[in-house]
Design a protein around this motif. Sequence first.
Motif, short mmCIF file in Angstrom:
data_model
loop_
_atom_site.label_atom_id
_atom_site.label_comp_id
_atom_site.label_asym_id
_atom_site.label_seq_id
_atom_site.Cartn_x
_atom_site.Cartn_y
_atom_site.Cartn_z
N GLU A 45 0.83 -1.21 0.00
CA GLU A 45 0.00 0.00 0.00
C GLU A 45 0.86 1.27 0.00
N CYS A 46 1.95 1.26 0.80
CA CYS A 46 2.84 2.42 0.88
C CYS A 46 3.56 2.65 -0.44
N VAL A 47 4.08 1.57 -1.02
CA VAL A 47 4.91 1.68 -2.21
C VAL A 47 4.07 2.09 -3.42
N LYS A 48 2.82 1.62 -3.42
CA LYS A 48 1.91 1.90 -4.54
C LYS A 48 1.71 3.40 -4.77
N GLU A 49 1.78 4.17 -3.68
CA GLU A 49 1.58 5.62 -3.80
C GLU A 49 2.55 6.25 -4.78
N ASN A 50 3.82 5.80 -4.71
CA ASN A 50 4.83 6.36 -5.61
C ASN A 50 5.06 5.53 -6.87
N SER A 51 4.82 4.24 -6.76
CA SER A 51 4.99 3.36 -7.92
C SER A 51 3.69 2.63 -8.19
N PRO A 52 2.73 3.30 -8.83
CA PRO A 52 1.40 2.70 -9.02
C PRO A 52 1.42 1.42 -9.87
N ASP A 53 2.50 1.21 -10.63
CA ASP A 53 2.55 0.03 -11.49
C ASP A 53 2.97 -1.25 -10.76
N ILE A 54 3.46 -1.09 -9.55
CA ILE A 54 4.01 -2.25 -8.84
C ILE A 54 2.89 -3.22 -8.47
N GLY A 55 3.18 -4.52 -8.54
CA GLY A 55 2.20 -5.54 -8.18
C GLY A 55 2.55 -6.16 -6.84
N LEU A 56 1.55 -6.75 -6.20
CA LEU A 56 1.76 -7.36 -4.90
C LEU A 56 2.80 -8.49 -4.98
N ALA A 57 2.76 -9.24 -6.08
CA ALA A 57 3.71 -10.35 -6.25
C ALA A 57 5.16 -9.85 -6.27
N THR A 58 5.37 -8.73 -6.94
CA THR A 58 6.71 -8.13 -6.98
C THR A 58 7.14 -7.70 -5.59
N VAL A 59 6.20 -7.12 -4.86
CA VAL A 59 6.51 -6.69 -3.49
C VAL A 59 6.92 -7.91 -2.66
N TYR A 60 6.15 -8.99 -2.72
CA TYR A 60 6.49 -10.21 -2.00
C TYR A 60 7.89 -10.71 -2.37
N ARG A 61 8.15 -10.77 -3.67
CA ARG A 61 9.45 -11.28 -4.14
C ARG A 61 10.59 -10.40 -3.64
N THR A 62 10.40 -9.09 -3.75
CA THR A 62 11.45 -8.15 -3.34
C THR A 62 11.70 -8.25 -1.84
N ILE A 63 10.62 -8.38 -1.08
CA ILE A 63 10.76 -8.50 0.38
C ILE A 63 11.58 -9.75 0.72
N GLN A 64 11.26 -10.87 0.06
CA GLN A 64 12.01 -12.11 0.30
C GLN A 64 13.49 -11.92 0.05
N LEU A 65 13.77 -11.29 -1.08
CA LEU A 65 15.16 -11.05 -1.48
C LEU A 65 15.88 -10.17 -0.45
N LEU A 66 15.24 -9.08 -0.07
CA LEU A 66 15.87 -8.16 0.88
C LEU A 66 16.03 -8.82 2.25
N ALA A 67 15.09 -9.69 2.60
CA ALA A 67 15.18 -10.39 3.89
C ALA A 67 16.33 -11.40 3.88
N GLU A 68 16.52 -12.09 2.76
CA GLU A 68 17.61 -13.05 2.65
C GLU A 68 18.97 -12.37 2.84
N LEU A 69 19.06 -11.13 2.40
CA LEU A 69 20.31 -10.39 2.52
C LEU A 69 20.39 -9.63 3.85
N ASN A 70 19.41 -9.85 4.72
CA ASN A 70 19.35 -9.16 6.02
C ASN A 70 19.24 -7.65 5.89
N LEU A 71 18.79 -7.18 4.73
CA LEU A 71 18.56 -5.74 4.60
C LEU A 71 17.27 -5.37 5.32
#
Length: 160
Positions: A45-71
């Motif tokens: 919901e937060c990211v959509k405000e600035n990037s309206p094209d982003i999809g929930l699936a992309t958000v999930y994938r990106t979160i997984q990736l960032l979590a794996e790197l401990n970011l």
Amino acid sequence: MPDNQERFKNVLKQNGLKVTTQRISILEALESRPDKHLTAEEIYECVKENSPDIGLATVYRTIQLLAELNLIDKLNLGDGYVRYEIGHSGANEDSTHHHHHLICLNCGSVLTFQGDLLEALEERIQNALEFEVVDHEVKLFGYCKECREARIEKHNNTNC
Ligand SMILES: [Zn+2]
Ligand SMILES: [Zn+2]
Ligand SMILES: [Zn+2]
């Protein structure tokens, strides 16, 4: 917040990741709301405000990736949701340690406590058990101010 953007760009590069607007905005969404402990849906919901094209699936994938790197760190605060916050490697150097979580057993609100008083404990463990402590996660359970006041009031009323 251009300073944060620069920092996140460097962090992504250092971890061999391409700098994308989506990755930066997810990190920024978490960075700017340190006390919120957002779920993936809330981040979306937060990211959509600035990037309206982003999809929930992309958000999930990106979160997984960032979590794996401990970011970002995955949190379980006992309310049945997986929540996230900026992790150690993604954090400011002057805030190398995260905060601790205080969870209200009545209303479920999560408060944060800055400051770390656990160095002595870690040192004792290290000396006594020769176990090298590199991190800890602390959850304190209890009742928040509002709930305490409500409980005291209720108690007083039933005594009348
Ligand atoms: Zn937190
Ligand atoms: Zn409460
Ligand atoms: Zn701590």
